[in-house]
Every structure is written in structure tokens, then in C-alpha cells.
Write a protein that holds these residues in place. Structure first.
Motif, PDB file in Angstrom:
ATOM      1  N   ARG A 118      55.243  26.471  37.650  1.00  0.00           N
ATOM      2  CA  ARG A 118      55.196  27.921  37.461  1.00  0.00           C
ATOM      3  C   ARG A 118      54.016  28.503  38.231  1.00  0.00           C
ATOM      4  O   ARG A 118      52.934  27.924  38.259  1.00  0.00           O
ATOM      5  N   LYS A 119      54.220  29.650  38.880  1.00  0.00           N
ATOM      6  CA  LYS A 119      53.174  30.347  39.630  1.00  0.00           C
ATOM      7  C   LYS A 119      52.844  31.651  38.928  1.00  0.00           C
ATOM      8  O   LYS A 119      53.743  32.419  38.591  1.00  0.00           O
ATOM      9  N   VAL A 120      51.551  31.899  38.702  1.00  0.00           N
ATOM     10  CA  VAL A 120      51.098  33.142  38.079  1.00  0.00           C
ATOM     11  C   VAL A 120      49.913  33.681  38.859  1.00  0.00           C
ATOM     12  O   VAL A 120      49.338  32.999  39.700  1.00  0.00           O
ATOM     13  N   ALA A 121      49.533  34.912  38.564  1.00  0.00           N
ATOM     14  CA  ALA A 121      48.393  35.584  39.214  1.00  0.00           C
ATOM     15  C   ALA A 121      48.543  35.563  40.728  1.00  0.00           C
ATOM     16  O   ALA A 121      47.598  35.264  41.446  1.00  0.00           O
ATOM     17  N   LEU A 122      49.746  35.905  41.210  1.00  0.00           N
ATOM     18  CA  LEU A 122      49.972  35.979  42.646  1.00  0.00           C
ATOM     19  C   LEU A 122      49.131  37.115  43.216  1.00  0.00           C
ATOM     20  O   LEU A 122      49.223  38.250  42.749  1.00  0.00           O
ATOM     21  N   MET A 123      48.288  36.788  44.196  1.00  0.00           N
ATOM     22  CA  MET A 123      47.354  37.783  44.713  1.00  0.00           C
ATOM     23  C   MET A 123      47.408  37.907  46.229  1.00  0.00           C
ATOM     24  O   MET A 123      47.497  36.911  46.932  1.00  0.00           O
ATOM     25  N   ALA A 124      47.341  39.154  46.700  1.00  0.00           N
ATOM     26  CA  ALA A 124      47.129  39.462  48.108  1.00  0.00           C
ATOM     27  C   ALA A 124      45.661  39.858  48.244  1.00  0.00           C
ATOM     28  O   ALA A 124      45.012  40.184  47.245  1.00  0.00           O
ATOM     29  N   CYS A 125      45.131  39.830  49.430  1.00  0.00           N
ATOM     30  CA  CYS A 125      43.710  40.159  49.623  1.00  0.00           C
ATOM     31  C   CYS A 125      43.356  41.536  49.081  1.00  0.00           C
ATOM     32  O   CYS A 125      42.220  41.770  48.678  1.00  0.00           O
ATOM     33  N   SER A 126      44.328  42.440  49.059  1.00  0.00           N
ATOM     34  CA  SER A 126      44.047  43.804  48.629  1.00  0.00           C
ATOM     35  C   SER A 126      44.188  44.010  47.121  1.00  0.00           C
ATOM     36  O   SER A 126      43.909  45.093  46.626  1.00  0.00           O
ATOM     37  N   THR A 127      44.610  42.982  46.378  1.00  0.00           N
ATOM     38  CA  THR A 127      44.768  43.117  44.931  1.00  0.00           C
ATOM     39  C   THR A 127      43.409  43.364  44.305  1.00  0.00           C
ATOM     40  O   THR A 127      42.500  42.567  44.446  1.00  0.00           O
ATOM     41  N   ARG A 128      43.236  44.481  43.618  1.00  0.00           N
ATOM     42  CA  ARG A 128      41.939  44.836  43.060  1.00  0.00           C
ATOM     43  C   ARG A 128      41.959  44.996  41.539  1.00  0.00           C
ATOM     44  O   ARG A 128      40.935  45.067  40.911  1.00  0.00           O
ATOM     45  N   THR A 129      43.130  45.040  40.969  1.00  0.00           N
ATOM     46  CA  THR A 129      43.231  45.392  39.548  1.00  0.00           C
ATOM     47  C   THR A 129      43.023  44.217  38.604  1.00  0.00           C
ATOM     48  O   THR A 129      42.858  44.415  37.413  1.00  0.00           O
ATOM     49  N   ILE A 130      43.025  43.001  39.100  1.00  0.00           N
ATOM     50  CA  ILE A 130      43.022  41.851  38.208  1.00  0.00           C
ATOM     51  C   ILE A 130      41.627  41.473  37.712  1.00  0.00           C
ATOM     52  O   ILE A 130      41.489  40.886  36.657  1.00  0.00           O
ATOM     53  N   GLY A 131      40.557  41.795  38.436  1.00  0.00           N
ATOM     54  CA  GLY A 131      39.206  41.441  38.009  1.00  0.00           C
ATOM     55  C   GLY A 131      38.948  39.954  38.166  1.00  0.00           C
ATOM     56  O   GLY A 131      39.715  39.235  38.773  1.00  0.00           O
ATOM     57  N   THR A 132      37.855  39.463  37.606  1.00  0.00           N
ATOM     58  CA  THR A 132      37.527  38.043  37.669  1.00  0.00           C
ATOM     59  C   THR A 132      38.334  37.292  36.625  1.00  0.00           C
ATOM     60  O   THR A 132      38.505  37.756  35.501  1.00  0.00           O
ATOM     61  N   PHE A 133      38.836  36.108  36.992  1.00  0.00           N
ATOM     62  CA  PHE A 133      39.659  35.303  36.089  1.00  0.00           C
ATOM     63  C   PHE A 133      39.592  33.841  36.508  1.00  0.00           C
ATOM     64  O   PHE A 133      39.092  33.513  37.577  1.00  0.00           O
ATOM     65  N   THR A 134      40.122  32.971  35.665  1.00  0.00           N
ATOM     66  CA  THR A 134      40.323  31.568  36.025  1.00  0.00           C
ATOM     67  C   THR A 134      41.805  31.252  35.901  1.00  0.00           C
ATOM     68  O   THR A 134      42.527  31.905  35.128  1.00  0.00           O
ATOM     69  N   CYS A 135      42.258  30.263  36.624  1.00  0.00           N
ATOM     70  CA  CYS A 135      43.659  29.857  36.499  1.00  0.00           C
ATOM     71  C   CYS A 135      43.922  29.226  35.132  1.00  0.00           C
ATOM     72  O   CYS A 135      45.034  29.322  34.618  1.00  0.00           O
TER      73      CYS A 135
END
Length: 144
Positions: A118-135
Motif C-alpha cells: 500500500r502507498k500513502v502520503a503521495l507527495m509532489a515537490c509542491s505539496t505544502r499542506t501535509i506538514g512534517t510527518f513520518t511514514c
């Protein structure tokens, strides 16, 4: 979120140095490093985690890491998978993968790979809304 227990994956054996800045290159056993040694950029090879489990196969250009961290299994999580071209489905950059407990923030592209593929927290370089996180956090969130 309450931290889960860390379970070793058959233990960590060592960082295995290879030649030619190629993780598949010839072995250079005299340059192997213990599991608790930081592996700086400039070294190629892989972490031997036991029972033939080779992880963090790196060329000479990579972020520093320690094999004792790489060889630890975090329940529910495999790793952060870095990608290029500023898109989560871009070309893989395995030399920039991160352990499940490494803090990540906006400005990179990739995804968290969880157990079962399963893949989660898919991010592009411009994604700004997610903040700091860990997998570890993202893989263990309830599935919506």
C-alpha cells in the motif's frame, strides 16, 4: 500516536562496502563498517541485515545513514520511497529512501510504502499542506 515496539529483522550484521560506487560492485571487506557506524556519502554498498536480507543499496551519493536503523522493522511500514521529477510516480531515487521513523516535510516527491504494498502520503515537490510527518505515522493511520 503511541510508538510501537521496534522489532529487529534477524539483526544487523554490517555495512558491506562495494567498489566502483556501485552497490552491486565487487566487495571490499576491509572497508566494511559496524551497524552503529554512520555511513557517509562517498561510500557504496549495502546493509546486511541477516538471512540474506540486503537493504539500503547505495551508490556513492546518498544521505548519511546507519544500518542498525535500516535493519529495524517498523510494524506496518516498509520505508519512504523517494522519486524524481517532483511527482510521486516519477523515476525512483532509491539512494534517497528514508527509514519509516525519519521525519519528512514538503519539498520532496515520493510516497510511504506500507506493508502489503500500500502507498500513502503521495507527495509532489509542491505539496505544502501535509506538514512534517513520518511514514510510520502515515502507514498506521486508519484506512479511510
Amino acid at each position: 500516536m503511541k510508538p510501537r515496539d521496534v522489532q529487529p529483522v534477524s539483526g544487523c550484521v554490517a555495512f558491506r562496502q562495494t567498489s566502483g560506487c556501485d552497490p552491486e560492485g565487487g566487495r571490499e571487506p576491509h572497508k566494511d563498517k559496524p551497524c552503529d557506524h554512520e555511513i557517509p556519502s562517498g561510500m557504496s554498498g549495502y546493509c546486511e541485515c541477516g538471512e540474506g536480507d540486503h537493504r539500503m543499496k547505495v551508490r556513492c551519493r546518498h544521505q548519511p545513514f546507519r544500518c542498525d536503523e535500516v535493519c529495524v522493522k517498523v510494524p506496518g511500514c516498509v520505508a519512504w520511497r523517494q522519486t524524481g521529477s517532483c511527482v510521486p510516480d516519477g523515476p525512483r531515487e532509491p539512494q534517497n529512501d528514508k527509514h519509516c521513523r525519519r521525519a519528512l516535510m514538503a519539498g520532496v516527491s515520493g510516497y510511504c510504502e506500507c506493508e502489503g504494498g500500500r502507498k500513502v502520503a503521495l507527495m509532489a515537490c509542491s505539496t505544502r499542506t501535509i506538514g512534517t510527518f513520518t511514514c510510520e505515522e502515515k502507514c498506521n493511520e486508519p484506512i479511510q
